[in-house]
Design a protein around this motif. Structure first.
Motif, PDB file in Angstrom:
ATOM      1  N   GLY A 171       0.895  -1.143   0.002  1.00  0.00           N
ATOM      2  CA  GLY A 171       0.140  -0.092   0.093  1.00  0.00           C
ATOM      3  C   GLY A 171       0.817   1.433   0.124  1.00  0.00           C
ATOM      4  N   ALA A 172       2.052   1.319  -0.732  1.00  0.00           N
ATOM      5  CA  ALA A 172       3.002   2.482  -0.782  1.00  0.00           C
ATOM      6  C   ALA A 172       2.154   3.497  -1.472  1.00  0.00           C
ATOM      7  CB  ALA A 172       4.147   2.161  -1.474  1.00  0.00           C
ATOM      8  N   THR A 173       2.429   4.759  -0.809  1.00  0.00           N
ATOM      9  CA  THR A 173       1.865   5.898  -1.672  1.00  0.00           C
ATOM     10  C   THR A 173       2.881   6.558  -2.404  1.00  0.00           C
ATOM     11  OG1 THR A 173       2.449   7.306   0.303  1.00  0.00           O
ATOM     12  CG2 THR A 173       0.415   6.461   0.306  1.00  0.00           C
ATOM     13  N   LEU A 174       2.544   7.719  -3.256  1.00  0.00           N
ATOM     14  CA  LEU A 174       3.406   8.336  -3.903  1.00  0.00           C
ATOM     15  C   LEU A 174       4.740   8.895  -3.382  1.00  0.00           C
ATOM     16  CD1 LEU A 174       3.933   9.361  -6.789  1.00  0.00           C
ATOM     17  CD2 LEU A 174       2.714  11.462  -6.426  1.00  0.00           C
ATOM     18  N   THR A 175       4.466   9.273  -2.035  1.00  0.00           N
ATOM     19  CA  THR A 175       5.754   9.718  -1.260  1.00  0.00           C
ATOM     20  C   THR A 175       6.574   8.805  -0.887  1.00  0.00           C
ATOM     21  OG1 THR A 175       3.600  10.529   0.042  1.00  0.00           O
ATOM     22  CG2 THR A 175       5.762  11.650   0.506  1.00  0.00           C
ATOM     23  N   ASP A 176       6.104   7.438  -0.878  1.00  0.00           N
ATOM     24  CA  ASP A 176       7.070   6.339  -0.484  1.00  0.00           C
ATOM     25  C   ASP A 176       7.866   5.950  -1.631  1.00  0.00           C
ATOM     26  OD1 ASP A 176       5.758   6.378   1.986  1.00  0.00           O
ATOM     27  OD2 ASP A 176       4.261   4.831   1.321  1.00  0.00           O
ATOM     28  N   LEU A 177       7.491   6.543  -2.781  1.00  0.00           N
ATOM     29  CA  LEU A 177       8.177   5.713  -4.158  1.00  0.00           C
ATOM     30  C   LEU A 177       8.886   6.998  -4.832  1.00  0.00           C
ATOM     31  CD1 LEU A 177       4.982   3.673  -5.274  1.00  0.00           C
ATOM     32  CD2 LEU A 177       7.186   2.989  -4.196  1.00  0.00           C
ATOM     33  N   THR A 178       9.079   8.234  -4.085  1.00  0.00           N
ATOM     34  CA  THR A 178       9.647   9.198  -5.024  1.00  0.00           C
ATOM     35  C   THR A 178      11.002   8.660  -5.430  1.00  0.00           C
ATOM     36  OG1 THR A 178      10.152  10.105  -2.836  1.00  0.00           O
ATOM     37  CG2 THR A 178       8.673  11.228  -4.006  1.00  0.00           C
ATOM     38  N   GLY A 179      11.762   8.206  -4.503  1.00  0.00           N
ATOM     39  CA  GLY A 179      13.051   7.673  -5.151  1.00  0.00           C
ATOM     40  C   GLY A 179      13.112   6.846  -6.268  1.00  0.00           C
ATOM     41  N   GLU A 180      12.104   5.794  -6.539  1.00  0.00           N
ATOM     42  CA  GLU A 180      11.870   5.118  -7.559  1.00  0.00           C
ATOM     43  C   GLU A 180      11.255   5.645  -8.822  1.00  0.00           C
ATOM     44  OE1 GLU A 180      13.375   2.274  -7.118  1.00  0.00           O
ATOM     45  OE2 GLU A 180      13.200   2.136  -4.953  1.00  0.00           O
ATOM     46  N   LEU A 181      10.467   6.669  -8.401  1.00  0.00           N
ATOM     47  CA  LEU A 181      10.061   7.482  -9.516  1.00  0.00           C
ATOM     48  C   LEU A 181      10.997   8.428 -10.181  1.00  0.00           C
ATOM     49  CD1 LEU A 181       7.219   8.697 -10.809  1.00  0.00           C
ATOM     50  CD2 LEU A 181       7.296  10.357  -8.866  1.00  0.00           C
ATOM     51  N   ALA A 182      11.925   9.010  -9.283  1.00  0.00           N
ATOM     52  CA  ALA A 182      13.108   9.655  -9.692  1.00  0.00           C
ATOM     53  C   ALA A 182      14.037   8.883 -10.784  1.00  0.00           C
ATOM     54  CB  ALA A 182      13.855  10.420  -8.778  1.00  0.00           C
ATOM     55  N   TRP A 183      14.208   7.762 -10.216  1.00  0.00           N
ATOM     56  CA  TRP A 183      15.282   7.012 -11.097  1.00  0.00           C
ATOM     57  C   TRP A 183      14.439   6.710 -12.340  1.00  0.00           C
ATOM     58  CZ3 TRP A 183      19.767   5.247 -11.585  1.00  0.00           C
ATOM     59  CH2 TRP A 183      20.726   5.143 -10.542  1.00  0.00           C
ATOM     60  N   LEU A 184      13.058   6.248 -12.470  1.00  0.00           N
ATOM     61  CA  LEU A 184      12.384   5.953 -13.610  1.00  0.00           C
ATOM     62  C   LEU A 184      12.347   6.905 -14.610  1.00  0.00           C
ATOM     63  CD1 LEU A 184      11.292   2.820 -14.089  1.00  0.00           C
ATOM     64  CD2 LEU A 184       8.992   3.877 -13.496  1.00  0.00           C
ATOM     65  N   LEU A 185      12.105   8.118 -14.008  1.00  0.00           N
ATOM     66  CA  LEU A 185      11.818   9.366 -14.958  1.00  0.00           C
ATOM     67  C   LEU A 185      13.505   9.587 -15.626  1.00  0.00           C
ATOM     68  CD1 LEU A 185       9.421  11.054 -15.284  1.00  0.00           C
ATOM     69  CD2 LEU A 185      10.409  12.790 -13.631  1.00  0.00           C
ATOM     70  N   ALA A 186      14.211   9.626 -14.619  1.00  0.00           N
ATOM     71  CA  ALA A 186      15.678   9.934 -15.275  1.00  0.00           C
ATOM     72  C   ALA A 186      16.056   8.972 -16.304  1.00  0.00           C
ATOM     73  CB  ALA A 186      16.943   9.858 -14.129  1.00  0.00           C
ATOM     74  N   LEU A 187      15.579   7.669 -16.281  1.00  0.00           N
ATOM     75  CA  LEU A 187      16.120   6.629 -17.342  1.00  0.00           C
ATOM     76  C   LEU A 187      15.102   6.856 -18.517  1.00  0.00           C
ATOM     77  CD1 LEU A 187      16.336   3.617 -15.216  1.00  0.00           C
ATOM     78  CD2 LEU A 187      18.045   4.396 -16.255  1.00  0.00           C
ATOM     79  N   LEU A 188      13.934   7.094 -18.245  1.00  0.00           N
ATOM     80  CA  LEU A 188      13.034   7.502 -19.436  1.00  0.00           C
ATOM     81  C   LEU A 188      13.617   8.676 -20.355  1.00  0.00           C
ATOM     82  CD1 LEU A 188      10.474   7.251 -21.022  1.00  0.00           C
ATOM     83  CD2 LEU A 188       9.351   8.751 -19.413  1.00  0.00           C
TER      84      LEU A 188
END
Lengths: 375, 313
Positions: A342-359
């Motif tokens: 049940g992770a929220t967006l705040t929990d996942l900011t690190g992964e989100l940043a990585w994914l965005l950078a790779l994209l």
């Protein structure tokens, strides 16, 4: 909507509709993989075949063997008479574990002398060893404290509860079922496989059939062509994801603790990153076959390094570093985080940043390589 | 005043050490059918691709429909049609779907698209096959669809790169009828071919060989410039006669046509007298001699041979 972009997307869908094989593969593959992985990959080791070498042949020794079976982790498949028969049983695969009860086991226990039970395990399969040893050691410890308590009581001592106790509490996947862990991961693996391959082949096919030249001689802009090619496959990616999550829920009772819309929103970045990568491959590949080979070659490190099959925490530093470069690594954490914890967006900011950078990296790379020139 | 739709100035293109196109300067005028003639590998396709803006010139400049091909290739692309010998159809799409697709990528809106597609289907006689998959059409029909796709956006300039390769003679003739109709409507057509009979159907021609432009002009001008005179001869021993004639400096070219020998002479030599005399001197009897019109093919072969010998054009 942009006319040219729409023309490409519509054409792509029409071609897809006529290509029964690809269509079947796109729907069938996720379900097939899901069932295969869901049923076959099971690290909850139970019913380990066990042989017993009982030098004591007492009621107590039989009692211990019986309690071992009662845990559900061991099945006694037979008794052996000699030490070298154990080797044979392990080599032939008849047993993975052998319990050796020493002579005088019962009498030593009765006289309060320490005694040692031996558990011989087949180390060629580390997963089994870990499970087998844990249960057996736990069982022996429980037995010991029980004996000590009985004896203390018999001697008239005060019997208190065991002084220190560890109470393990498992959150998020309390039954520790492998399927719960594996199914969300399959979403990522399937998307990586089909998305990269489909785009890589979609452009290689145009090159092979000579239609790419006709496209680049048209006034269509680079981004229109790329986006028009990619958009239908984004849709397909979502269909696949939904299919896996649904079957996972119905067949394997995989929960969906977190927000579905958050998962779908973040999946867009992941799908887009894979499509950009597929596009990059297509600029390198001259034929569909080459494109397919490249995609498969890329899939292997994804399965091995992303944490899908092996725990990321156990990897050596360089492998971890490499795995951070794979979009799948980050998407796996996102999809497992959302569905299971049940992770929220705040929990996942690190992964989100990585994914965005790779994209961003992949899109830049592939649009630089994808030129509207022939040479 | 006729305006140049295509103009090149010293256009060149190399691939590594290989010079595919060397110093080509020419002009194509509005509304004409301009033939680009040359053997395979002469540099025809390379030139066309540069003019379409999909291949950068190594040196020199080119202007197509008023835009510099190196600086504004996308503006060029919007105003040209392009069709290659591979036809570039999507075989797994129907005729209509192919047309819709090409109309779409040239930015035609839905209403305009429907009108254009209906018109193009009617003009090319494709109405009965509109729903057929392009992959199941014969070569001639595929060619019609490809032409319809390339002209769906009514471009002022149409490039055709060996459009009739591998198509039967009847379809080829019908195709050229179409080209002339398109040209009559005001579209400039630039077509490459290595079929000499097709060359004569063009308003003007450019001869290209080994990347170099050998001559430009109307078919008549090009033939006249070579100053060839041609006879058709029936001789007793055609093979020996041909071998013999080829050794003579006055003879430009000898070719077999069934029982006939087609002999071209240059430098003002009258072949009607020269050929029978030369053969008679070697004891070969001549049954008939008939003067005939030199063709583009004669001129082309003559030019290529001169070039191969390193002689002046």
């Amino acid at each position: 909507m942009n006319v040219r972009l729409l023309a490409i997307a519509v054409k792509e869908l029409r071609q897809l509709r006529r290509d029964r094989l690809t269509l079947g593969m796109m729907a069938g593959l996720p379900v097939l993989q899901l069932l295969l992985f869901g049923y076959a990959i099971n690290t909850d080791v139970r019913h380990i075949p066990t042989v017993v070498l009982d030098h004591d042949a007492s009621a107590e020794s039989r009692d211990f063997a019986a309690s071992l079976v009662a845990t559900g982790f061991y099945d006694v498949v037979g008794h052996v008479e000699q030490q070298d028969e154990i080797g044979r049983a392990l080599r032939t695969g008849r047993a993975k574990v052998a319990l050796v009860v020493p002579a005088h086991y019962a009498s030593d226990l009765a006289r309060g002398r320490p005694t040692t039970l031996q558990l011989v395990v087949d180390g060629s399969d580390p997963q089994t060893v870990a499970s087998a040893l844990n249960t057996a050691t736990g069982l022996a410890a429980a037995r010991s404290s029980q004996l000590v308590a009985t004896r203390l009581a018999a001697a008239g001592g005060v019997v208190s509860a065991v002084p220190i106790q560890m109470e393990p509490v498992t959150w998020y996947n309390p039954d520790l079922r492998t399927a719960t862990y594996v199914v969300p991961g399959i979403v990522g693996v399937i998307l990586t496989m089909t998305m990269v391959m489909l785009t890589a082949m979609a452009i290689a096919r145009e090159r092979e059939r000579g239609t790419l030249e006709q496209l680049i001689v048209s006034p269509i802009r680079r981004w229109e062509l790329v986006l028009g090619k990619i958009l239908p496959y984004v849709g397909i990616g979502y269909v696949q994801m939904t299919l896996i999550l649904l079957v996972g829920r119905l067949v394997f009772r995989v929960p969906m603790v977190g927000s579905t819309s958050l998962l779908y929103a973040l999946a867009f970045l992941f799908i887009a990153a894979n499509l950009a990568l597929g596009l990059f491959f297509s600029t390198l590949a001259k034929t569909q076959q080459q494109a397919m080979q490249m995609s498969f070659f890329f899939l292997l490190p994804n399965i091995l390094l992303s944490g899908f099959a092996f725990p990321w925490e156990g990897m050596p530093e360089p492998a971890r570093w490499l795995s951070q470069m794979l979009p799948l690594t980050h998407f796996l954490r996102i999809v497992r985080g959302i569905t299971l914890k049940g992770a929220t967006l705040t929990d996942l900011t690190g992964e989100l940043a990585w994914l965005l950078a790779l994209l961003i990296l992949l899109v830049t790379f592939s649009s630089l390589r994808f030129s509207k020139k022939l040479d | 005043m006729t305006e140049a739709v295509v103009r090149t100035e010293h256009l060149s293109r190399s691939f590594g050490d290989l010079v595919a196109v060397r110093d080509v300067s020419l002009e194509v005028r509005r509304g004409e059918i301009f033939g680009f003639l040359g053997p395979n590998g002469a540099g025809k396709s390379t030139t066309i691709r540069m003019l379409c803006g999909i291949l950068d010139p190594t040196s020199g400049r080119g202007f197509v429909v008023g835009h510099d091909i190196a600086k504004e290739p996308e503006k060029v692309k919007a105003r040209i049609g392009y069709m290659t010998q591979r036809f570039s159809l999507y075989e797994d799409l129907s005729v209509t779907e192919n047309l819709e697709f090409y109309a779409g990528i040239y930015g035609l809106g839905p209403r305009e698209r429907a009108v254009r597609i209906a018109a193009v289907l009617a003009r090319t006689g494709l109405e009965g096959r509109a729903r057929q998959l392009a992959g199941t059409l014969s070569g001639g029909w595929k060619q019609r669809v490809a032409l319809a796709c390339a002209t769906i956006h009514e471009p002022p300039l149409l490039f055709l790169d060996e459009p009739t390769a591998g198509v039967d003679p009847v379809s080829r003739r019908e195709f050229w009828d179409q080209i002339h109709r398109i040209s009559a409507e005001g579209t400039t057509v630039l077509v490459t071919t290595h079929y000499m009979d097709e060359a004569e159907r063009c308003h003007r021609l450019a001869f290209i060989f080994r990347g170099t432009l050998l001559d430009v002009g109307t078919p008549e001008e090009i033939v006249a410039r070579r100053a060839l005179r041609v006879v058709e001869v029936v001789a007793a021993d055609a093979v020996r006669a041909a071998d013999l004639l080829r050794t003579l400096p006055e003879v430009d070219e000898v070719a077999h046509y069934g029982p006939l020998l087609r002999v071209a002479t240059r430098g003002g030599v009258d072949p009607e007298r020269f050929v029978p005399d030369a053969l008679a001197a070697h004891g070969i009897a001549v049954t008939s001699v008939r003067a005939t019109r030199p063709t583009v093919e004669d001129a082309f072969v003559s030019m290529v041979k001169d070039d191969a010998r390193g002689g002046a054009v």
